[in-house]
Design an enzyme around this catalytic site. Structure first.
Site, mmCIF file in Angstrom:
data_model
loop_
_atom_site.group_PDB
_atom_site.id
_atom_site.type_symbol
_atom_site.label_atom_id
_atom_site.label_comp_id
_atom_site.label_asym_id
_atom_site.label_seq_id
_atom_site.Cartn_x
_atom_site.Cartn_y
_atom_site.Cartn_z
ATOM 1 N N ILE A 117 120.611 54.181 42.349
ATOM 2 C CA ILE A 117 120.936 54.245 40.925
ATOM 3 C C ILE A 117 119.792 55.035 40.321
ATOM 4 O O ILE A 117 118.636 54.605 40.385
ATOM 5 C CB ILE A 117 121.008 52.856 40.242
ATOM 6 C CG1 ILE A 117 122.216 52.056 40.731
ATOM 7 C CG2 ILE A 117 121.089 53.033 38.709
ATOM 8 C CD1 ILE A 117 122.376 50.694 40.068
ATOM 9 N N TYR A 118 120.098 56.207 39.801
ATOM 10 C CA TYR A 118 119.073 57.044 39.185
ATOM 11 C C TYR A 118 119.535 57.484 37.808
ATOM 12 O O TYR A 118 120.704 57.823 37.628
ATOM 13 C CB TYR A 118 118.772 58.286 40.041
ATOM 14 C CG TYR A 118 117.912 57.989 41.230
ATOM 15 C CD1 TYR A 118 116.543 57.774 41.084
ATOM 16 C CD2 TYR A 118 118.451 57.906 42.508
ATOM 17 C CE1 TYR A 118 115.748 57.496 42.179
ATOM 18 C CE2 TYR A 118 117.661 57.629 43.607
ATOM 19 C CZ TYR A 118 116.309 57.423 43.430
ATOM 20 O OH TYR A 118 115.519 57.136 44.513
ATOM 21 N N GLY A 153 120.196 51.678 28.657
ATOM 22 C CA GLY A 153 121.291 50.900 29.240
ATOM 23 C C GLY A 153 122.145 51.624 30.262
ATOM 24 O O GLY A 153 123.129 51.076 30.759
ATOM 25 N N GLY A 212 121.352 52.613 33.399
ATOM 26 C CA GLY A 212 121.216 51.962 34.708
ATOM 27 C C GLY A 212 122.061 50.697 34.787
ATOM 28 O O GLY A 212 122.714 50.430 35.797
ATOM 29 N N ASN A 262 107.883 50.843 43.221
ATOM 30 C CA ASN A 262 108.730 51.131 42.064
ATOM 31 C C ASN A 262 108.955 49.840 41.266
ATOM 32 O O ASN A 262 110.023 49.234 41.305
ATOM 33 C CB ASN A 262 110.057 51.749 42.518
ATOM 34 C CG ASN A 262 110.876 52.307 41.369
ATOM 35 O OD1 ASN A 262 110.623 52.010 40.206
ATOM 36 N ND2 ASN A 262 111.875 53.097 41.701
ATOM 37 N N TYR A 289 116.203 44.818 39.168
ATOM 38 C CA TYR A 289 117.065 44.077 40.090
ATOM 39 C C TYR A 289 116.800 42.577 40.034
ATOM 40 O O TYR A 289 117.738 41.782 40.103
ATOM 41 C CB TYR A 289 116.940 44.635 41.517
ATOM 42 C CG TYR A 289 117.543 46.014 41.620
ATOM 43 C CD1 TYR A 289 118.886 46.228 41.331
ATOM 44 C CD2 TYR A 289 116.776 47.121 41.968
ATOM 45 C CE1 TYR A 289 119.445 47.505 41.397
ATOM 46 C CE2 TYR A 289 117.332 48.394 42.032
ATOM 47 C CZ TYR A 289 118.670 48.572 41.740
ATOM 48 O OH TYR A 289 119.224 49.821 41.792
ATOM 49 N N LYS A 323 115.834 40.927 37.431
ATOM 50 C CA LYS A 323 116.458 40.497 36.169
ATOM 51 C C LYS A 323 117.965 40.291 36.376
ATOM 52 O O LYS A 323 118.576 39.439 35.746
ATOM 53 C CB LYS A 323 116.194 41.574 35.106
ATOM 54 C CG LYS A 323 116.693 41.231 33.712
ATOM 55 C CD LYS A 323 116.516 42.420 32.769
ATOM 56 C CE LYS A 323 117.716 43.345 32.925
ATOM 57 N NZ LYS A 323 117.689 44.547 32.130
#
Length: 173
Positions: free
Chosen positions: A97-98, A107, A109, A136, A143, A145
């Site tokens: 996911i970039y 928002g 991502g 990172n 993730y 969260k």
């Protein structure tokens, strides 16, 4: 807030996919890696041939995030044998996911992530997993969260540099 739309990438999108792929990977990792290693990875990992194979692979999907007509991020997911490690039929891997730097914190991502969850549920996956570079912190906290837990580590090669990815998973249902 800007309206973000998501659409599944097809061969016609390959140049936009290559551009966003190279741009976001560079933004994320170039300060931590040598120029040679970055160039090698960007040339190989985002070549038109490789992206064509990946788009044509029925066990992989790319989804582009657009703000108006501009691609601002993307998601790459893998199922079954296309997963980079576990190859579990009941799992979905989020390989990438970039999001473009200028769209961080908007928002995008989260929208791409929610698309992955939706697809995992459609495919009756038991869980979603991914690998994230141990340095990172931004991605790890995103993730966590979202409920992911660390379960292993693996090595990711960038040119001649071996880096450690933290493997994380989220159980569904």
């Amino acid at each position: 807030m800007e309206r973000i739309t998501i659409h599944k990438a097809i061969l016609n999108d390959i140049e936009q996919l290559q551009k966003i792929g190279r741009e976001t990977f560079s933004e994320t990792f170039s300060s931590s890696n040598t120029e040679e290693n970055m160039k090698q990875y960007l040339d190989q990992g985002f070549s038109i041939d490789k992206l064509t194979d990946e788009i044509n692979n029925e066990n992989s999907e790319f989804h582009l995030a657009l703000s108006e007509t501009t691609v601002v991020g993307y998601l790459k997911i893998n199922f079954g044998a296309s997963q980079t490690e576990l190859k579990d039929e009941k799992a979905l891997e989020i390989e990438r996911i970039y999001v473009s730097k200028e769209f961080h914190g908007k928002g995008v991502g989260q929208i791409l992530y929610e698309k992955a969850i939706e697809i995992a549920k459609e495919k009756n996956s038991d869980y979603i997993w991914l690998g994230v570079w141990e340095e990172n912190a931004r991605a790890i906290s995103f993730y966590k969260k979202n409920g992911f837990v660390e379960f292993d580590k693996h090595i990711f090669r960038l040119g001649d540099d071996e880096q450690t990815d933290i493997m994380m998973a989220l159980k569904l249902g």
